[in-house]
Scaffold this active site. Structure first.
Site, PDB file in Angstrom:
ATOM      1  N   SER A 230      -2.604  -1.529 -12.373  1.00 35.39           N
ATOM      2  CA  SER A 230      -3.247  -1.641 -11.061  1.00 35.39           C
ATOM      3  C   SER A 230      -3.992  -2.960 -10.890  1.00 35.39           C
ATOM      4  O   SER A 230      -4.586  -3.482 -11.838  1.00 35.39           O
ATOM      5  CB  SER A 230      -4.247  -0.492 -10.905  1.00 35.39           C
ATOM      6  OG  SER A 230      -5.177  -0.775  -9.884  1.00 35.39           O
TER       7      SER A 230
ATOM      8  N   TYR B 144      -2.482  -5.018  -4.920  1.00 30.59           N
ATOM      9  CA  TYR B 144      -3.232  -4.878  -3.674  1.00 30.59           C
ATOM     10  C   TYR B 144      -3.256  -6.290  -3.111  1.00 30.59           C
ATOM     11  O   TYR B 144      -3.890  -7.177  -3.678  1.00 30.59           O
ATOM     12  CB  TYR B 144      -4.654  -4.362  -3.928  1.00 30.59           C
ATOM     13  CG  TYR B 144      -4.739  -2.873  -4.087  1.00 30.59           C
ATOM     14  CD1 TYR B 144      -4.163  -2.018  -3.154  1.00 30.59           C
ATOM     15  CD2 TYR B 144      -5.419  -2.307  -5.153  1.00 30.59           C
ATOM     16  CE1 TYR B 144      -4.248  -0.638  -3.288  1.00 30.59           C
ATOM     17  CE2 TYR B 144      -5.517  -0.931  -5.290  1.00 30.59           C
ATOM     18  CZ  TYR B 144      -4.923  -0.108  -4.351  1.00 30.59           C
ATOM     19  OH  TYR B 144      -5.013   1.251  -4.493  1.00 30.59           O
TER      20      TYR B 144
ATOM     21  N   THR C 269       1.203  -1.781  -2.911  1.00 34.88           N
ATOM     22  CA  THR C 269       0.617  -0.582  -2.301  1.00 34.88           C
ATOM     23  C   THR C 269       0.215  -0.893  -0.862  1.00 34.88           C
ATOM     24  O   THR C 269      -0.595  -1.779  -0.610  1.00 34.88           O
ATOM     25  CB  THR C 269      -0.586  -0.093  -3.134  1.00 34.88           C
ATOM     26  OG1 THR C 269      -0.107   0.237  -4.438  1.00 34.88           O
ATOM     27  CG2 THR C 269      -1.222   1.139  -2.502  1.00 34.88           C
TER      28      THR C 269
ATOM     29  N   LYS D 299       4.860   1.017  -2.072  1.00 39.87           N
ATOM     30  CA  LYS D 299       4.211   2.304  -2.379  1.00 39.87           C
ATOM     31  C   LYS D 299       3.380   2.773  -1.188  1.00 39.87           C
ATOM     32  O   LYS D 299       2.611   1.990  -0.629  1.00 39.87           O
ATOM     33  CB  LYS D 299       3.317   2.145  -3.608  1.00 39.87           C
ATOM     34  CG  LYS D 299       2.526   3.381  -3.996  1.00 39.87           C
ATOM     35  CD  LYS D 299       1.884   3.202  -5.372  1.00 39.87           C
ATOM     36  CE  LYS D 299       1.144   4.437  -5.835  1.00 39.87           C
ATOM     37  NZ  LYS D 299      -0.208   4.524  -5.326  1.00 39.87           N
TER      38      LYS D 299
ATOM     39  N   HIS E  39      -1.047   8.479  -1.915  1.00 43.75           N
ATOM     40  CA  HIS E  39      -2.180   8.042  -2.731  1.00 43.75           C
ATOM     41  C   HIS E  39      -2.991   9.258  -3.213  1.00 43.75           C
ATOM     42  O   HIS E  39      -4.211   9.194  -3.352  1.00 43.75           O
ATOM     43  CB  HIS E  39      -3.080   7.106  -1.910  1.00 43.75           C
ATOM     44  CG  HIS E  39      -3.707   5.994  -2.698  1.00 43.75           C
ATOM     45  ND1 HIS E  39      -3.287   4.694  -2.618  1.00 43.75           N
ATOM     46  CD2 HIS E  39      -4.749   5.983  -3.571  1.00 43.75           C
ATOM     47  CE1 HIS E  39      -4.041   3.943  -3.401  1.00 43.75           C
ATOM     48  NE2 HIS E  39      -4.927   4.697  -3.997  1.00 43.75           N
TER      49      HIS E  39
HETATM   50  C1  LIG Z   1      -8.852   7.481  -9.675  1.00 44.16           C
HETATM   51  C2  LIG Z   1      -7.615   6.993  -8.996  1.00 44.16           C
HETATM   52  C3  LIG Z   1      -7.435   5.629  -8.850  1.00 44.16           C
HETATM   53  C4  LIG Z   1      -6.276   5.139  -8.231  1.00 44.16           C
HETATM   54  N1  LIG Z   1      -6.077   3.786  -8.163  1.00 44.16           N
HETATM   55  C5  LIG Z   1      -4.943   3.311  -7.611  1.00 44.16           C
HETATM   56  C6  LIG Z   1      -4.686   1.910  -7.590  1.00 44.16           C
HETATM   57  O1  LIG Z   1      -5.470   1.119  -8.083  1.00 44.16           O
HETATM   58  N2  LIG Z   1      -3.532   1.490  -7.015  1.00 44.16           N
HETATM   59  C7  LIG Z   1      -2.628   2.357  -6.446  1.00 44.16           C
HETATM   60  O2  LIG Z   1      -1.605   1.916  -5.927  1.00 44.16           O
HETATM   61  N3  LIG Z   1      -2.847   3.682  -6.474  1.00 44.16           N
HETATM   62  C8  LIG Z   1      -3.962   4.171  -7.051  1.00 44.16           C
HETATM   63  N4  LIG Z   1      -4.163   5.519  -7.095  1.00 44.16           N
HETATM   64  C9  LIG Z   1      -3.144   6.424  -6.550  1.00 44.16           C
HETATM   65  C10 LIG Z   1      -2.078   6.767  -7.587  1.00 44.16           C
HETATM   66  O3  LIG Z   1      -1.252   5.664  -7.876  1.00 44.16           O
HETATM   67  C11 LIG Z   1      -1.186   7.911  -7.076  1.00 44.16           C
HETATM   68  O4  LIG Z   1      -0.643   7.572  -5.833  1.00 44.16           O
HETATM   69  C12 LIG Z   1      -1.959   9.231  -6.978  1.00 44.16           C
HETATM   70  O5  LIG Z   1      -2.793   9.409  -8.093  1.00 44.16           O
HETATM   71  C13 LIG Z   1      -0.985  10.403  -6.873  1.00 44.16           C
HETATM   72  O6  LIG Z   1      -1.676  11.582  -6.612  1.00 44.16           O
HETATM   73  P1  LIG Z   1      -1.998  12.673  -7.760  1.00 44.16           P
HETATM   74  O7  LIG Z   1      -2.731  11.968  -8.842  1.00 44.16           O
HETATM   75  O8  LIG Z   1      -2.868  13.676  -7.068  1.00 44.16           O
HETATM   76  O9  LIG Z   1      -0.687  13.225  -8.210  1.00 44.16           O
HETATM   77  C14 LIG Z   1      -5.308   6.039  -7.723  1.00 44.16           C
HETATM   78  C15 LIG Z   1      -5.495   7.410  -7.888  1.00 44.16           C
HETATM   79  C16 LIG Z   1      -6.633   7.897  -8.519  1.00 44.16           C
HETATM   80  C17 LIG Z   1      -6.771   9.382  -8.722  1.00 44.16           C
END
Ligand SMILES: Cc1cc2nc3c(=O)[nH]c(=O)nc-3n(C[C@H](O)[C@H](O)[C@H](O)COP(=O)(O)O)c2cc1C
Length: 389
Positions: free
Chosen positions: A129, A153, A179, A261, A285
């Protein structure tokens, strides 16, 4: 040779019966969240677990899996099972990747380093990330000869954007995941009520504070003045002006496959095809951005039907178990990304915790496929499932 993921189950039984050892972390994947809640502080937990607004979309993501049920078939040889696949040139033992997740040090002091090591040990792809607590280069070193992609990002500062892409390329990240659903942070009451945003204290901006373009613009180094670095980050992160016509800029600075994404509509999936994009992640997300948005699984079959033969479809948001992986693949995903479950594993046991969660999930996936009468998760289609509502 295909990997026998269900061996993990046998190993647990052998350890229990002959050595008196039971797993340190539960194998009940749905209870990981409550177990992680016992070891995490309120701020850490508040950032990781809750979602945007009322949390309805996050709950809908999980509930959507309940409405599809697998119809097992019998008397079909499934003694040898192979779930391996190649996604946009990346080979993987199963169609499972690590979601890009920021600020992993909130879950465990080793943060992304532990996860990148676990991914390498398991032969799965790690997606780094932009909001990480460890830099592009540190994570690449931890990941060694593992497979790694970079999640962008897209900042408002073009020079910084190019610098991120060049560093990722130089450090061996082969694919770019952009994303699109977080041009501004969603309304997240759990963090708002605590006035808590780690980035502003320079936590989760390691890619920025290690970047020559970013640091050149600061008056004092991020170590001397972390708050100023946090404010500078806040100046380049929100980018609501992004639109499709800016994609050529990224193409000019990235040679490998590009994956978008956050796609949730057939219209946007078609636009991705029209713009020559190689892959999409059907994702909301994890419900952290648009509260009230449709469950990610509910749009997957429509998107797969419309563009599944024209680009690669990854899926995330709501996958909690091995059978969830099976359902998402049956509904048209080429591969899935795991998010919160591995973060809970990280919180509970660092690298070993991440490995345990992923091995458990893969073992359950393998057993679900075999016991349903198939020799590969890729054999299941929509007609292998029924709707239960
Ligand atoms: C704590 C946390 C931080 C996240 N940070 C990012 C990120 O930095 N970049 C990104 O594209 N998605 C981020 N996501 C989203 C995840 O890539 C993913 O889409 C999401 O966790 C999927 O949902 P689920 O965990 O409920 O299955 C984050 C999710 C969580 C829970």
């Amino acid at each position: 040779m295909a990997e026998n993921f269900s061996d993990y189950q046998i190993g647990i039984y052998i350890n229990g019966m002959f050595l008196g050892q039971t797993p340190d972390i539960t194998t009940d994947l749905l209870s990981l969240e409550s177990k992680a809640a016992e070891v995490l502080g309120a701020e850490e937990l508040g950032y990781i677990v809750p979602s945007a607004g009322s949390g309805r979309t996050a709950r809908a993501n999980v509930a959507a899996f309940e409405r599809w049920r697998i119809v097992p078939r019998m008397f079909r040889d499934h003694a040898v099972r192979d779930h391996s696949t190649t996604i946009l040139g990346t080979t993987m033992p199963a169609p499972v990747l690590f979601c890009p997740v920021g600020v992993q040090q909130l879950a465990h002091p080793d943060g992304e380093l532990a996860t990148a090591r676990a991914a390498q040990a398991l032969g799965l792809t790690f997606v780094h990330s932009t909001q990480a607590t460890r830099s592009i280069e540190e994570v690449a070193e931890a990941n060694g000869d593992g497979s790694r992609w970079y999640q962008l990002y897209w900042p408002t500062d073009d020079e910084l954007c190019i610098s991120f892409l060049e560093r990722a390329k130089a450090a061996g990240y082969t694919h770019l995941v952009i994303t699109l659903d977080t041009t501004m942070l969603g309304w997240r009451p759990a963090d708002l009520d605590r006035g808590y945003l780690p980035f502003l204290q320079s936590v989760g901006i390691a890619n920025y504070t290690s970047d020559p373009v970013f640091t050149r613009r600061l008056e004092k180094s991020p170590e001397e003045d972390p708050a100023a670095a946090g404010i500078a980050f806040a100046g380049v992160f929100p980018n609501p002006g992004l639109s499709w016509d800016q994609l050529p800029f990224i193409r000019d600075h990235w040679d490998g496959p590009i994956i978008l994404k956050g796609i949730q509509s057939v219209e946007d999936a078609r636009l991705a095809v029209e713009h020559g994009i190689e892959g999409i992640v059907v994702s909301n997300h994890g419900g952290r951005q648009v509260d009230g948005a449709v469950a990610s699984l509910d749009v997957l079959p429509h998107i797969a039907e419309a563009v599944g033969d024209q680009l690669t479809i990854l899926f995330d948001s709501g996958i909690r178990t091995g059978s969830d992986v099976v359902k998402a693949i049956a509904l048209g995903a080429d591969a899935v990304c795991i998010g919160r479950p591995y973060l809970y594993g990280l919180a509970l046991g660092g690298q070993a915790g991440v490995e345990h969660v992923m091995k458990s999930l893969l073992a359950e996936m393998d057993l679900t496929v075999g016991n349903s009468g198939y020799s590969s998760v890729h054999e299941l289609t929509r007609s292998s499932l029924v709707r239960a509502d």
